[in-house]
Design a protein around this motif. Sequence first.
Motif, mmCIF file in Angstrom:
data_model
loop_
_atom_site.group_PDB
_atom_site.id
_atom_site.type_symbol
_atom_site.label_atom_id
_atom_site.label_comp_id
_atom_site.label_asym_id
_atom_site.label_seq_id
_atom_site.Cartn_x
_atom_site.Cartn_y
_atom_site.Cartn_z
ATOM 1 N N ILE A 1 -1.354 7.047 7.662
ATOM 2 C CA ILE A 1 -0.809 8.087 8.534
ATOM 3 C C ILE A 1 0.479 8.642 7.932
ATOM 4 O O ILE A 1 0.665 9.840 7.812
ATOM 5 C CB ILE A 1 -0.540 7.511 9.944
ATOM 6 C CG1 ILE A 1 -1.835 6.942 10.532
ATOM 7 C CG2 ILE A 1 0.050 8.576 10.860
ATOM 8 C CD1 ILE A 1 -1.630 6.140 11.804
ATOM 9 N N SER A 2 1.363 7.725 7.578
ATOM 10 C CA SER A 2 2.635 8.086 6.944
ATOM 11 C C SER A 2 3.214 6.827 6.327
ATOM 12 O O SER A 2 3.010 5.712 6.846
ATOM 13 C CB SER A 2 3.609 8.652 7.979
ATOM 14 O OG SER A 2 4.932 8.703 7.451
ATOM 15 N N TRP A 3 3.960 6.966 5.234
ATOM 16 C CA TRP A 3 4.586 5.786 4.644
ATOM 17 C C TRP A 3 5.616 5.170 5.595
ATOM 18 O O TRP A 3 5.979 4.010 5.469
ATOM 19 C CB TRP A 3 5.242 6.120 3.297
ATOM 20 C CG TRP A 3 6.414 7.076 3.362
ATOM 21 C CD1 TRP A 3 6.396 8.413 3.088
ATOM 22 C CD2 TRP A 3 7.785 6.759 3.693
ATOM 23 N NE1 TRP A 3 7.655 8.954 3.230
ATOM 24 C CE2 TRP A 3 8.526 7.959 3.593
ATOM 25 C CE3 TRP A 3 8.453 5.591 4.045
ATOM 26 C CZ2 TRP A 3 9.900 8.025 3.849
ATOM 27 C CZ3 TRP A 3 9.814 5.646 4.302
ATOM 28 C CH2 TRP A 3 10.526 6.851 4.203
ATOM 29 N N ARG A 4 6.060 5.949 6.596
ATOM 30 C CA ARG A 4 7.008 5.428 7.579
ATOM 31 C C ARG A 4 6.325 4.528 8.617
ATOM 32 O O ARG A 4 6.987 3.733 9.292
ATOM 33 C CB ARG A 4 7.705 6.579 8.300
ATOM 34 C CG ARG A 4 8.449 7.536 7.370
ATOM 35 C CD ARG A 4 9.063 8.705 8.149
ATOM 36 N NE ARG A 4 9.586 9.725 7.244
ATOM 37 C CZ ARG A 4 10.807 9.703 6.713
ATOM 38 N NH1 ARG A 4 11.628 8.719 7.026
ATOM 39 N NH2 ARG A 4 11.202 10.671 5.909
ATOM 40 N N GLY A 5 5.009 4.668 8.753
ATOM 41 C CA GLY A 5 4.262 3.960 9.780
ATOM 42 C C GLY A 5 4.433 2.453 9.771
ATOM 43 O O GLY A 5 4.702 1.841 10.822
ATOM 44 N N PRO A 6 4.279 1.778 8.619
ATOM 45 C CA PRO A 6 4.429 0.311 8.613
ATOM 46 C C PRO A 6 5.800 -0.166 9.078
ATOM 47 O O PRO A 6 5.906 -1.198 9.750
ATOM 48 C CB PRO A 6 4.191 -0.046 7.136
ATOM 49 C CG PRO A 6 3.315 1.049 6.615
ATOM 50 C CD PRO A 6 3.781 2.284 7.333
ATOM 51 N N PHE A 7 6.846 0.570 8.749
ATOM 52 C CA PHE A 7 8.192 0.162 9.157
ATOM 53 C C PHE A 7 8.361 0.264 10.669
ATOM 54 O O PHE A 7 8.879 -0.652 11.320
ATOM 55 C CB PHE A 7 9.237 1.023 8.451
ATOM 56 C CG PHE A 7 9.234 0.880 6.957
ATOM 57 C CD1 PHE A 7 9.466 -0.343 6.362
ATOM 58 C CD2 PHE A 7 9.000 1.971 6.136
ATOM 59 C CE1 PHE A 7 9.472 -0.485 4.983
ATOM 60 C CE2 PHE A 7 8.999 1.852 4.763
ATOM 61 C CZ PHE A 7 9.236 0.617 4.181
ATOM 62 N N LEU B 1 -3.215 -5.068 5.013
ATOM 63 C CA LEU B 1 -4.192 -4.266 5.742
ATOM 64 C C LEU B 1 -3.501 -3.351 6.746
ATOM 65 O O LEU B 1 -3.790 -2.153 6.837
ATOM 66 C CB LEU B 1 -5.166 -5.198 6.460
ATOM 67 C CG LEU B 1 -6.469 -4.589 6.975
ATOM 68 C CD1 LEU B 1 -7.277 -3.998 5.841
ATOM 69 C CD2 LEU B 1 -7.277 -5.643 7.715
ATOM 70 N N VAL B 2 -2.560 -3.917 7.489
ATOM 71 C CA VAL B 2 -1.795 -3.117 8.450
ATOM 72 C C VAL B 2 -0.976 -2.058 7.710
ATOM 73 O O VAL B 2 -0.891 -0.900 8.141
ATOM 74 C CB VAL B 2 -0.867 -4.020 9.293
ATOM 75 C CG1 VAL B 2 0.092 -3.186 10.144
ATOM 76 C CG2 VAL B 2 -1.690 -4.939 10.183
ATOM 77 N N GLY B 3 -0.382 -2.450 6.583
ATOM 78 C CA GLY B 3 0.364 -1.486 5.778
ATOM 79 C C GLY B 3 -0.501 -0.347 5.299
ATOM 80 O O GLY B 3 -0.072 0.811 5.276
ATOM 81 N N GLY B 4 -1.756 -0.658 4.936
ATOM 82 C CA GLY B 4 -2.666 0.388 4.481
ATOM 83 C C GLY B 4 -3.084 1.327 5.590
ATOM 84 O O GLY B 4 -3.118 2.544 5.411
ATOM 85 N N VAL B 5 -3.397 0.763 6.763
ATOM 86 C CA VAL B 5 -3.842 1.591 7.893
ATOM 87 C C VAL B 5 -2.717 2.499 8.384
ATOM 88 O O VAL B 5 -2.884 3.717 8.526
ATOM 89 C CB VAL B 5 -4.363 0.691 9.037
ATOM 90 C CG1 VAL B 5 -4.635 1.533 10.287
ATOM 91 C CG2 VAL B 5 -5.628 -0.030 8.605
ATOM 92 N N LEU B 6 -1.539 1.908 8.650
ATOM 93 C CA LEU B 6 -0.412 2.713 9.125
ATOM 94 C C LEU B 6 0.130 3.614 8.020
ATOM 95 O O LEU B 6 0.576 4.732 8.283
ATOM 96 C CB LEU B 6 0.698 1.801 9.653
ATOM 97 C CG LEU B 6 0.351 0.960 10.887
ATOM 98 C CD1 LEU B 6 1.524 0.083 11.292
ATOM 99 C CD2 LEU B 6 -0.058 1.861 12.046
ATOM 100 N N GLY B 7 0.071 3.107 6.774
ATOM 101 C CA GLY B 7 0.529 3.922 5.648
ATOM 102 C C GLY B 7 -0.363 5.114 5.391
ATOM 103 O O GLY B 7 0.069 6.111 4.797
ATOM 104 N N PRO C 1 0.792 -1.230 0.000
ATOM 105 C CA PRO C 1 0.000 0.000 0.000
ATOM 106 C C PRO C 1 0.830 1.288 0.000
ATOM 107 O O PRO C 1 0.306 2.353 -0.313
ATOM 108 C CB PRO C 1 -0.817 -0.105 1.302
ATOM 109 C CG PRO C 1 -0.788 -1.556 1.657
ATOM 110 C CD PRO C 1 0.544 -2.040 1.196
ATOM 111 N N ILE C 2 2.116 1.204 0.368
ATOM 112 C CA ILE C 2 2.913 2.442 0.482
ATOM 113 C C ILE C 2 3.905 2.624 -0.659
ATOM 114 O O ILE C 2 4.691 3.568 -0.643
ATOM 115 C CB ILE C 2 3.659 2.501 1.840
ATOM 116 C CG1 ILE C 2 4.578 1.288 2.012
ATOM 117 C CG2 ILE C 2 2.671 2.612 2.987
ATOM 118 C CD1 ILE C 2 5.460 1.357 3.249
ATOM 119 N N LEU C 3 3.874 1.741 -1.664
ATOM 120 C CA LEU C 3 4.813 1.883 -2.777
ATOM 121 C C LEU C 3 4.613 3.208 -3.497
ATOM 122 O O LEU C 3 5.574 3.945 -3.764
ATOM 123 C CB LEU C 3 4.641 0.711 -3.762
ATOM 124 C CG LEU C 3 5.103 -0.668 -3.274
ATOM 125 C CD1 LEU C 3 4.779 -1.726 -4.317
ATOM 126 C CD2 LEU C 3 6.592 -0.665 -2.973
#
Length: 415
Positions: free
Chosen positions: A171-177, A163-169, A43-45
């Motif tokens: 907020i910011s693309w840094r969120g999932p990491f 799904l987690v990547g989309g939710v945190l992403g 989701p953050i690409l």
Amino acid sequence: MSITTTAPSPSAETSSLLHQPKAVWAVAFASVIAFMGIGLVDPILKPIGEQLHATPSQVSLLFTSYMLVTGVAMLITGVVSSRFGAKKTLLGGLAIIIVFSALAGMSSSVGEIVGFRAGWGLGNALFIATALATIVGAASGGVAKAIILYEAALGIGIATGPLVGGVLGGISWRGPFFGVAALMAVAFVLIIVMLPEGPKPTHHTSLAAPFLALRHRGLLTVGITALLYNYGFFTLLAYTPFPLDMGTYSIGFIFFGWGLMLAIASVFLAPRLQRAYGTLPMMGVALTLFAIDLGLMAAFTENKTVLIVGVVAAGLFLGVNNTLITETVMIASPAERSTASAAYSFVRFVGGAAAPYLAGKLGEHSIHIPFWVGAACTLASVAVLYSGRKVLAHIDDHDPAPHSIEEAEAITVGD
């Protein structure tokens, strides 16, 4: 005189399944987070490309570096675990993931993220290669119940990663990491506290063993088959978010559907279809359907509905094939299962690592070409598979029981 036996009730079975040592739950929790890493960045690409001014091919290197290092690292996981033991290998893998996922979140360029994703791949390889054996060794209630728990952790991780990547992403693309780093830090502490030290390994694995195993024609045939269809697989995973051109939440939910279908097909459909129709025929059907799926996505790339349906449907085809082809690896050659798995993973990941970058590069010229090339490579994999049908004719003589170690290993390496 007759003896009457009473079958355990479903509630008793569930109670027995859930009544596990704390060590099992600690490793299972970490396994969920580890398997999230497969689809977490989908989701953050696009946001990463937009905010860091990178092309699709440059951003797709997040997959390439991760898979390349994962593939190479699979060659050394047996060497490491056979010398240091399961607990130290698990903790080493987790520590590497924590450090490199946090560093990826602090990056200021695509090049930095690509490098740190490579380190993440090393940690993931060390952890995943050891987790199954650890759960089986620590669980109560028999091997089958331990495998069910492991398969559940795998399915939850694959499905929820996007799904987690989309939710945190969102907020910011840094969120999932940062999210992965935090969750893995919790898992690290849990394993230190809850997992006891196992016996010191007595058998040391040779670094040359996987390369020697590839001399067997059956294993090499399956490896080349996987290399080719993985080009299509990783084209779907790494390139599709760009023509979809949707927000992080939408991409996350779409690939959640893909992950859910992949998990269901891997754990439930593949074993049943194998027993009904045979391994090679079902692999051929699954790969052919996946090639057709990619062909439709190539022909109608501008139609987002076709792309969405194509992504979700691909989860079913890939889930069935990934499990069956990796189970074939386990019995295609006389090599030990761990050695055959390492050799196969090396070929499929290192070969498939080129797909994300090449798909992104081709997509900069035409949005249709990446999917056409992926479809062609997948069809070529069917031809390679059937070219080796004589040396693989014996694989259905081996019929693993549901929730057996063989079945779980196939699901793990396949995904």
